[in-house]
Design an enzyme around this catalytic site. Sequence first.
Site: not given
Length: 282
Positions: A219, A223, A227
């Site tokens: 994660s 993440r 982005n």
Amino acid sequence: MAANGNMTPTEYISHHLDPLQVGSGFWTFNVDSLGVAIVLGIFFISLFAYVGKKATSGVPGKLQCFIEMIIEFVDTSVKETFHAKSRLIAPLALTIFVWVFLMNAMKLIPVDFIPVAAGLIGLTFAGSAAKGYVGEDAGIFERAMDHPWSYMKAAPTTDLNTTLALAIGVFLLIIFYSVKHKGLGGFIKELTMNPFNHWALIPFNLVLELVTLIAKPISLSLRLFGNLYAGELIFILIAMIGLWQLPLHFAWAVFHILVIVLQAFIFMMLTIVYLSMASEKH
């Protein structure tokens, strides 16, 4: 410059998203991501070392004030989040925050600037090995974009390999701090006797805890990558609309400054939180 010459929009987007690679198979290296990350890391270390040597107890200069603000901000974040004793966490958090920020900030460079520059260098020193996108009547910039060296991604954090490598480093530190503060037996007990403290449920507990443990680096990397990759794609799409890209690029860049800083901060804070959890004794 956007989709110039004979390069289609799809080929233009692919050109900017494909890394510059050497090797094959497992031993394939993304030279652009590695090179930019190493250069930015050296810049970070050199800058902070220079400021540290030139630091004065009197009236500090603007650069020293700026560096001290960053260090104080990171130090405060560590003290409020990490409750065990460790001399490594604050320097680690500072390195993660500044290094990830610098890698993210490379996205603010216009998307064609580095590929064209690298392509021009390739045309000068490595001939004009064409990729087949442009014709013989193409201009110098189109031929530069056609050179293999022009496949340069400016921001290493838009490469999943980079973010995953950072996350794996954090994961290894989680294991290290868990064993250091709880002992090997305590770490194994945490994996097998939580959340249900009964020997019959050890397999169930082990599956839950391993999934939770492995999910942390995954994660963490996805993440950051997601982005930054999405932001890079929008920059590329903006670059394809021609002259109107200038105001739109500026507007998106101003907004994206918040994303760049926020993602570096989130990566740093989650690292501190994970290491703090690993250091807690139950």
